[in-house]
Design a protein around this motif. Structure first.
Motif, mmCIF file in Angstrom:
data_model
loop_
_atom_site.group_PDB
_atom_site.id
_atom_site.type_symbol
_atom_site.label_atom_id
_atom_site.label_comp_id
_atom_site.label_asym_id
_atom_site.label_seq_id
_atom_site.Cartn_x
_atom_site.Cartn_y
_atom_site.Cartn_z
ATOM 1 N N ASN A 122 2.039 5.394 -7.561
ATOM 2 C CA ASN A 122 2.946 6.562 -7.916
ATOM 3 C C ASN A 122 2.751 7.704 -7.318
ATOM 4 O O ASN A 122 3.681 8.543 -7.393
ATOM 5 N N ASN A 123 1.479 7.738 -6.679
ATOM 6 C CA ASN A 123 1.159 8.948 -5.885
ATOM 7 C C ASN A 123 2.192 9.381 -4.890
ATOM 8 O O ASN A 123 2.599 8.548 -4.147
ATOM 9 N N VAL A 124 2.463 10.755 -4.775
ATOM 10 C CA VAL A 124 3.242 11.130 -3.436
ATOM 11 C C VAL A 124 2.835 10.832 -2.289
ATOM 12 O O VAL A 124 3.865 10.758 -1.304
ATOM 13 N N ALA A 125 1.430 10.826 -2.256
ATOM 14 C CA ALA A 125 1.126 10.491 -0.773
ATOM 15 C C ALA A 125 0.536 8.952 -0.436
ATOM 16 O O ALA A 125 0.023 8.569 0.421
ATOM 17 N N TYR A 126 1.149 8.088 -1.554
ATOM 18 C CA TYR A 126 0.959 6.710 -1.280
ATOM 19 C C TYR A 126 1.775 6.223 -0.103
ATOM 20 O O TYR A 126 2.847 6.539 0.170
ATOM 21 N N GLY A 127 1.039 5.637 0.726
ATOM 22 C CA GLY A 127 1.688 5.151 2.074
ATOM 23 C C GLY A 127 1.760 6.269 3.251
ATOM 24 O O GLY A 127 2.553 6.051 4.025
#
Ligand SMILES: [Zn+2]
Length: 265
Positions: free
Chosen positions: A62-67
């Motif tokens: 769910n993190n905004v920087a995921y991927g």
């Protein structure tokens, strides 16, 4: 005087590519979900967008920087994570043999402001969509400094559509936060335009300088003899990757102590 020292510093910064501001910000975002939960590998997996079982269990996708670094390999991402450690944005602490990541003061100063910015973005969406019934319990027990910066950011919008959300939040939080929320509500009701500075709020001004400082050796005063010595970039790398505190003594005092210890039996 153009010292050889300056030339040396220049050569070092040329050898070591600096991460872009956007990269630094995204790695800090990713670290925010992880801090005190894991180490370099898990952080690299968040940035890679990995489907790792533990990562998904912890909800780290769910993190905004995921991927954010989807196109890089785990090794390339880990190099960038290590750059963040060497450049004093994140630090390692060993729990037994397990290295755990934490924010440094510098890293947290930036992330605290970014995290508050994310909360504000979400509130702006809620206001646009006319959502006023949101459950505010997610804001309780968050880092107090970050919450105060968030409140100051709300005040700075001068948008009184935030008042119903603030009043809902006020019902569930602690006394000190309630008081700060009340100040923001009054600020918005009175249509005040001067910036609101809340009591105990940390310095919220994050200059780009903080992000883009080139690395150099640091001058440290020796505890033992009081002389100043250089803590070189190469030594900083070693100390930080091993999770050590900066050195307290100069090389000759360290040598003295070592000799004393060896003879002392
Ligand atoms: Zn010394």
């Amino acid at each position: 005087m153009a010292s050889s020292n300056n030339r040396r510093k220049l050569a070092q910064t040329e050898l070591e590519p600096h991460l872009k501001e956007e990269e630094i910000r995204n790695i800090l975002h990713a670290a925010d979900s992880l801090v005190s939960l894991g180490g370099r590998t898990m952080l690299a997996k968040i940035l890679k967008g990995s489907r790792d079982k533990k990562l998904l269990e912890l909800g780290l996708d769910n993190n905004v920087a995921y991927g954010y670094y989807r196109s890089l390999t785990i090794e390339q991402i880990t190099e960038r994570v290590d750059w963040m450690i060497k450049n004093d944005f994140l630090e390692l602490e060993y729990r037994g043999d397990m290295p755990i990541l934490y924010f440094t003061d510098k890293g947290w100063t930036i992330q605290r402001d970014q995290a508050a910015g994310l909360l504000l973005q979400q509130w702006k969406r809620w206001v646009q969509e006319g959502i006023a019934e949101a459950d505010m319990s997610y804001l309780k027990d968050r880092n107090r400094g970050m919450i105060l910066i968030f409140l100051q950011k709300i005040a700075a919008t001068c948008d009184d559509r935030f008042i119903p959300l603030l009043e809902r939040w006020e019902l569930i939080d602690y006394q000190k936060v309630k008081k700060a929320i009340r100040q923001v509500v009054m600020h918005l009701k009175n249509k005040e335009t001067s910036p609101l500075l809340l009591e105990d709020a940390p310095q919220a001004d994050v200059s780009t300088e903080l992000l883009l400082q080139p690395r150099s050796s640091e001058r440290i005063k020796c505890w033992e003899c009081g002389d100043r010595f250089d803590w070189t970039v190469e030594e900083q790398d070693i100390f930080r990757m091993r999770g050590w505190e900066p050195p307290k003594r100069c090389a000759s005092c360290r040598e003295e102590r070592r000799k004393l210890r060896d003879s002392d039996w």
